[in-house]
Design a protein around this motif. Structure first.
Motif, PDB file in Angstrom:
ATOM      1  N   UNK A  72       0.808  -1.225   0.000  1.00 24.50           N
ATOM      2  CA  UNK A  72       0.000   0.000   0.000  1.00 24.50           C
ATOM      3  C   UNK A  72       0.838   1.271   0.000  1.00 24.50           C
ATOM      4  N   UNK A  73       2.000   1.225   0.648  1.00 24.73           N
ATOM      5  CA  UNK A  73       2.875   2.402   0.670  1.00 24.73           C
ATOM      6  C   UNK A  73       3.373   2.729  -0.728  1.00 24.73           C
ATOM      7  N   UNK A  74       3.805   1.726  -1.470  1.00 29.97           N
ATOM      8  CA  UNK A  74       4.306   1.966  -2.822  1.00 29.97           C
ATOM      9  C   UNK A  74       3.176   2.345  -3.770  1.00 29.97           C
ATOM     10  N   UNK A  75       2.024   1.754  -3.589  1.00 29.11           N
ATOM     11  CA  UNK A  75       0.886   2.139  -4.430  1.00 29.11           C
ATOM     12  C   UNK A  75       0.580   3.632  -4.238  1.00 29.11           C
ATOM     13  N   UNK A  76       0.683   4.087  -3.004  1.00 28.43           N
ATOM     14  CA  UNK A  76       0.445   5.494  -2.711  1.00 28.43           C
ATOM     15  C   UNK A  76       1.534   6.378  -3.319  1.00 28.43           C
ATOM     16  N   UNK A  77       2.786   5.997  -3.124  1.00 32.28           N
ATOM     17  CA  UNK A  77       3.904   6.803  -3.617  1.00 32.28           C
ATOM     18  C   UNK A  77       3.877   6.928  -5.135  1.00 32.28           C
ATOM     19  N   UNK A  78       3.524   5.825  -5.817  1.00 25.18           N
ATOM     20  CA  UNK A  78       3.514   5.821  -7.282  1.00 25.18           C
ATOM     21  C   UNK A  78       2.157   6.213  -7.870  1.00 25.18           C
ATOM     22  N   UNK A  79       1.187   6.470  -7.006  1.00 23.16           N
ATOM     23  CA  UNK A  79      -0.178   6.816  -7.445  1.00 23.16           C
ATOM     24  C   UNK A  79      -0.721   5.762  -8.412  1.00 23.16           C
ATOM     25  N   UNK A  80      -0.558   4.499  -8.042  1.00 17.91           N
ATOM     26  CA  UNK A  80      -1.048   3.416  -8.892  1.00 17.91           C
ATOM     27  C   UNK A  80      -2.562   3.320  -8.798  1.00 17.91           C
ATOM     28  N   UNK A  81      -3.215   2.991  -9.910  1.00 18.25           N
ATOM     29  CA  UNK A  81      -4.667   2.817  -9.861  1.00 18.25           C
ATOM     30  C   UNK A  81      -5.022   1.613  -8.993  1.00 18.25           C
TER      31      UNK A  81
END
Length: 225
Positions: A209-218
């Motif tokens: 979840x941290x990386x999804x947030x940092x990369x603004x992944x859908x």
């Protein structure tokens, strides 16, 4: 690839548009468990093999030479085996590099994170200190990564800022656009010298979840039932 455990719980990372990611201990099960099994097989305490690799002068020198491509698998195995025997272990040199790999199962949620990032158009680079010629045999590097920067192939290892510079250059991105996921704090510190943000990996439940947030992944598409 990593060989010791960090103490700091988390590094800082702001918004990013490119992903640099480690292999052993990040895309696989923790390396400590793999070396624990190796130590137990040698008749040592579970944490002794990793401690020897991190503190024994000969083993440390051999690891450095191996990770930078100046010492082959057999040369490293000979040096590491000698250090383990010195610590009281019973071990044969051949197979020492292959043994930990049998305990390093792929971390599928982390592998899937890489797939999703690349599918979303995020440039992705593997940045890894190698450990053995078959270290990456269980993954399709071309499928997962736009770029692979492996220490033995480029002659420099983490935490040197040069290995991160190479990764950014090959991806065609500025270091400040990147986030690095690694399970060693000092590797993140090395990258930070170039302006690369860092996320210290502990578990997929925390990192994904941290990386999804940092990369603004859908948001991931729900699996059909």
């Amino acid at each position: 690839m990593t060989t010791t455990s960090p103490d700091s719980p988390q590094a800082d990372a702001g918004p990013a548009s490119a992903l640099l990611i480690d292999f052993g201990g990040v895309l696989t099960a923790p390396i400590s468990a793999a070396f624990g099994a190796l130590g137990a097989d040698a008749g040592l305490a579970p944490d002794e093999a990793l401690r020897v690799l991190a503190t024994h002068g000969g083993a440390r020198a051999a690891l450095s030479e191996h990770e930078t491509g100046r010492l082959d698998d057999e040369g490293f195995e000979d040096a590491f085996a000698a250090a383990l025997v010195e610590a009281g272990g019973i071990v044969e040199p051949r197979g020492l590099l292959a043994a930990p790999a049998t305990h390093m199962d792929l971390d599928e949620p982390m592998i899937e994170l890489v797939r999703q990032a690349r599918a979303a158009g995020v440039p992705v680079a593997l940045v890894s200190n190698s450990l053995g010629r078959d270290c990456y045999a269980r993954v399709d590097l071309d499928e997962l990564f736009d770029v692979t920067v492996i220490s033995a192939q480029v002659g420099v290892r983490k935490p040197s800022r040069e290995i991160y510079r190479i990764a950014c250059e090959r991806l065609g991105v500025d270091p400040t656009e990147c986030v690095l996921v690694d399970d060693l704090e000092h590797n993140l510190v090395g990258a930070a010298r170039l302006g690369i943000g860092g996320v210290l990996h502990r578990t997929a439940d925390e990192t994904v979840p941290r990386i999804r947030e940092v990369l603004s992944l859908p948001a991931p598409t729900p699996t059909a039932r």
